[in-house]
Write a protein that holds these residues in place. Structure first.
Motif, PDB file in Angstrom:
ATOM      1  N   LYS A 172       0.839  -1.201   0.000  1.00  0.00           N
ATOM      2  CA  LYS A 172       0.000   0.000   0.000  1.00  0.00           C
ATOM      3  C   LYS A 172       0.876   1.253   0.000  1.00  0.00           C
ATOM      4  O   LYS A 172       2.053   1.211   0.381  1.00  0.00           O
ATOM      5  CB  LYS A 172      -0.916   0.001   1.220  1.00  0.00           C
ATOM      6  N   LEU A 173       0.277   2.351  -0.424  1.00  0.00           N
ATOM      7  CA  LEU A 173       1.005   3.620  -0.439  1.00  0.00           C
ATOM      8  C   LEU A 173       1.461   3.981   0.967  1.00  0.00           C
ATOM      9  O   LEU A 173       0.657   4.004   1.906  1.00  0.00           O
ATOM     10  CB  LEU A 173       0.119   4.726  -1.004  1.00  0.00           C
ATOM     11  N   ASP A 174       2.737   4.258   1.110  1.00  0.00           N
ATOM     12  CA  ASP A 174       3.291   4.665   2.406  1.00  0.00           C
ATOM     13  C   ASP A 174       3.263   6.193   2.473  1.00  0.00           C
ATOM     14  O   ASP A 174       4.216   6.865   2.068  1.00  0.00           O
ATOM     15  CB  ASP A 174       4.709   4.135   2.569  1.00  0.00           C
ATOM     16  N   ARG A 175       2.164   6.746   2.945  1.00  0.00           N
ATOM     17  CA  ARG A 175       1.994   8.192   2.951  1.00  0.00           C
ATOM     18  C   ARG A 175       3.020   8.895   3.831  1.00  0.00           C
ATOM     19  O   ARG A 175       3.430  10.019   3.544  1.00  0.00           O
ATOM     20  CB  ARG A 175       0.566   8.538   3.396  1.00  0.00           C
ATOM     21  N   LYS A 176       3.427   8.244   4.905  1.00  0.00           N
ATOM     22  CA  LYS A 176       4.398   8.860   5.816  1.00  0.00           C
ATOM     23  C   LYS A 176       5.781   8.995   5.179  1.00  0.00           C
ATOM     24  O   LYS A 176       6.592   9.809   5.623  1.00  0.00           O
ATOM     25  CB  LYS A 176       4.486   8.044   7.101  1.00  0.00           C
ATOM     26  N   ALA A 177       6.053   8.190   4.141  1.00  0.00           N
ATOM     27  CA  ALA A 177       7.375   8.232   3.509  1.00  0.00           C
ATOM     28  C   ALA A 177       7.449   9.242   2.366  1.00  0.00           C
ATOM     29  O   ALA A 177       8.520   9.453   1.795  1.00  0.00           O
ATOM     30  CB  ALA A 177       7.735   6.838   2.992  1.00  0.00           C
ATOM     31  N   LEU A 178       6.322   9.861   2.020  1.00  0.00           N
ATOM     32  CA  LEU A 178       6.350  10.862   0.959  1.00  0.00           C
ATOM     33  C   LEU A 178       7.089  12.108   1.423  1.00  0.00           C
ATOM     34  O   LEU A 178       6.973  12.507   2.593  1.00  0.00           O
ATOM     35  CB  LEU A 178       4.923  11.228   0.549  1.00  0.00           C
ATOM     36  N   PRO A 179       7.869  12.746   0.549  1.00  0.00           N
ATOM     37  CA  PRO A 179       8.623  13.941   0.967  1.00  0.00           C
ATOM     38  C   PRO A 179       7.698  15.106   1.308  1.00  0.00           C
ATOM     39  O   PRO A 179       6.557  15.173   0.843  1.00  0.00           O
ATOM     40  CB  PRO A 179       9.479  14.263  -0.260  1.00  0.00           C
ATOM     41  N   GLY A 180       8.201  16.013   2.122  1.00  0.00           N
ATOM     42  CA  GLY A 180       7.419  17.165   2.553  1.00  0.00           C
ATOM     43  C   GLY A 180       7.416  18.282   1.528  1.00  0.00           C
ATOM     44  O   GLY A 180       8.042  18.194   0.466  1.00  0.00           O
ATOM     45  N   ILE A 181       6.708  19.365   1.869  1.00  0.00           N
ATOM     46  CA  ILE A 181       6.576  20.509   0.953  1.00  0.00           C
ATOM     47  C   ILE A 181       7.927  21.086   0.589  1.00  0.00           C
ATOM     48  O   ILE A 181       8.164  21.490  -0.545  1.00  0.00           O
ATOM     49  CB  ILE A 181       5.667  21.585   1.595  1.00  0.00           C
TER      50      ILE A 181
END
Length: 573
Positions: free
Chosen positions: A457-466
């Motif tokens: 599943k998509l690991d939303r916490k691992a996506l880079p920040g703004i």
């Protein structure tokens, strides 16, 4: 009712609405018949809404600034028999073949009676249909009956005296249900309205010193408070649509505000479901249910959870609406049988996590799904993702809301085999053909792949920040003194480290509220006579400064009506 320099008595308002209602009845409007309303904000818009209700029909509010395709879809989906609009708007709309169009500013209604028409409408008939963002890529219409609104009116009468509602600021777009409280609760209980195009227009209204009650979203009142623009006449502030921070409550009371009410509720439960009077030095909470409403915190098996345990909030009572227009399966999913009732009552699943405190009040804990609220707008992130996945260059996509300096901001993460440097602007332009401005991501990050959890599943916490998105853009330093001064103010308002010549105010996290703040700062610190319109017209720093003459102010301040449309991004505001 007051709009700009126009004032209408109850009798005048009633007569004009009655005349239009008689014509609507001639066109076949009656119980369960939907009527689209696409008009600029003025007393004429209120007359149109009242006329639809008086004819026994249900109004479908349409924002003239929405993309034409979205308005056309809502007209078609609601099966609107009639569209009420004005000459300045109708040219921008695509109207289904079966919908009759009435252009109100070209209509002579003098031949119709001023008396109220007789209809067969009942409390169970539809009053209005409000469209909200849908996870499937298409907005869905929430169908609200007269009896639902009557429950809201009755509760309001027990909380707000007639004096309290003399001078209610009506500034929320009619596409959002905060407007139902402003308009119909006020009129039904004998109050008076001051109509504005948006809440930020308040300090410039001729009748600003008559405003006693403001009903809006926290981000809008925060901007007015920050700039010292809340009139001394204001005594009551209703805040809804977003979590209300205690720091804002604490800032409002010293300004002479007597009551700050925190109101929570989805459209599916008719505007407001819980309420509390927030106190200075208190703690954030959404209070208790309105009378006629009940709240339940239930687990996955619809069993109550103990005090202090977070669980999904379910609502029941007189505000629970009919469901989603023409979407039986979706209605059955969100409106479920109430296991605690023997009368066939339903519960509405809010998707909101809450917990009960020891004193019995509710604390809001966030969402359990991927729906977000940004400056009062309810957004299904899946609707934006679905639109992006329709683009041939997009292989994968995820859209998130991240906390930024001006509140939550939308971030798009795109996996593409195309040239990312040239793709950002075309993708934004294509989204704007289908989605309103508040659903266009402010930040775009292009990735080789989306991060996944071990189970795929998509690991939303691992996506880079703004910040990672900002680093993808080349930085070119301001050169002239004026460029440097404006860049410094932008950086402070947007709370970013630096602003370059090619940086875009709104792509750095700016929105309509921050635009007003930036213009106020430039006027105060640089002595420039500006309007926010210039920033909307020229959002790139280099272009913006090129338009400024430090002595005479901005060269181009035309089309101020466009500012009203852009500031209607506030909703609920």
């Amino acid at each position: 009712v007051t709009f700009a320099n126009t004032r209408l008595s109850y009798s005048e308002l009633d007569g004009r609405a009655n005349r239009l209602a008689h014509q609507l009845i001639e066109l076949g409007v009656g119980p369960e018949v939907r009527v689209g309303v696409a008009m600029p904000r003025s007393e004429q818009l209120l007359i149109a809404l009242l006329a639809v209700l008086k004819a026994g029909g249900a109004y479908v509010p349409l924002d003239p600034d929405y993309p034409a395709e979205r308005v056309a879809y809502m007209l078609d989906d609601s099966r609107a028999r009639v569209l009420l609009t004005e000459q300045s708007v109708v040219q921008t709309l695509t109207v289904p073949a079966g919908t009759e169009v009435l252009i109100l500013d070209q209509l002579d209604l003098s031949g119709y009676p001023l008396s109220e028409p007789v209809t067969q409408v009942t409390p169970d008939n539809l009053a209005y249909v409000i469209y909200t963002s849908g996870s499937t890529g298409k907005p869905k219409g929430v169908a609200i009956a007269h009896r639902n609104v009557l429950a809201l009116i009755d509760w309001s009468k027990s909380v707000y005296s007639r004096d309290d509602i003399q001078g209610v600021l009506a500034s929320t777009s009619v596409c959002f249900d905060l407007s139902v409280w402003e308009l119909f609760v006020t009129l039904a209980n004998g109050g008076s309205l001051i109509i504005a195009r948006n809440a930020l227009e308040l300090p410039h209204l001729p009748a600003r010193d008559q405003v006693r009650l403001i009903n809006t979203v926290p981000s809008a009142i925060a901007a007015l408070q920050r700039n010292g623009e809340i009139p001394h006449s204001v005594r009551i502030i209703n805040l809804a649509g977003e979590p209300l921070k205690q720091s804002l409550v604490d800032a409002l009371y010293p300004q002479g505000i007597e009551h700050v009410y925190d109101l929570y509720g989805p459209s599916e439960d008719t505007t407001y479901s819980t309420w509390t009077r927030r106190t200075q030095g208190g703690t954030a909470n959404i209070g208790r249910p309105l009378k006629h409403t009940a709240s339940y915190l239930l687990d996955a098996n619809l069993q109550p959870v103990p005090q202090g345990v977070s669980a999904e909030l379910y609502l029941s009572g007189a505000g629970i609406t009919r469901g989603y227009l023409g979407r039986a399966a979706m209605t059955a999913e969100k409106y479920v049988p109430n296991p605690f009732s023997t009368t066939g009552e339903r519960l509405y699943r809010t998707g909101d996590l809450c917990r009960y405190r020891a004193d019995g009040v509710l604390e809001y804990q966030g969402r359990i799904d991927h729906q977000v609220k940004i400056r009062g707008f309810r957004i299904e992130l899946g609707e934006i993702e679905a639109r992006l996945l329709q683009q041939p260059e997009v292989n994968e996509v995820a859209v998130l809301a991240q906390e930024g300096p001006g509140g939550q901001q939308l971030v798009a993460y795109v996996v593409t085999s195309a040239d990312a440097d040239t793709l950002r602007d075309p993708l934004k332009a294509r989204l704007k053909e289908h989605l309103p401005d508040y659903m266009i991501p402010a930040h775009w990050l292009f990735l080789d792949q989306l991060p996944l959890t071990p189970n795929g599943k998509l690991d939303r916490k691992a996506l880079p920040g703004i910040e990672a998105g900002r680093s993808q853009s080349a930085y070119e330093a301001p050169v002239s003194e004026l460029q440097q001064q404006v860049a410094t103010i932008w950086a402070q308002v947007l709370t970013v480290e630096r602003v370059g010549l090619d940086d875009h105010f709104f792509e750095l996290g700016g929105h309509s509220l921050l635009a007003v703040t930036a213009v106020s700062r430039m006027a105060l610190e640089l002595g420039l006579s500006l309007t926010p319109q210039l920033l909307f017209q020229h959002p790139v720093l280099q272009d913006f400064v090129a338009q400024i003459d430090s002595t005479d102010g901005p060269i181009n301040e035309e089309k101020l009506n466009k500012l009203d449309a852009l500031l209607d991004e506030m909703e609920e505001v």
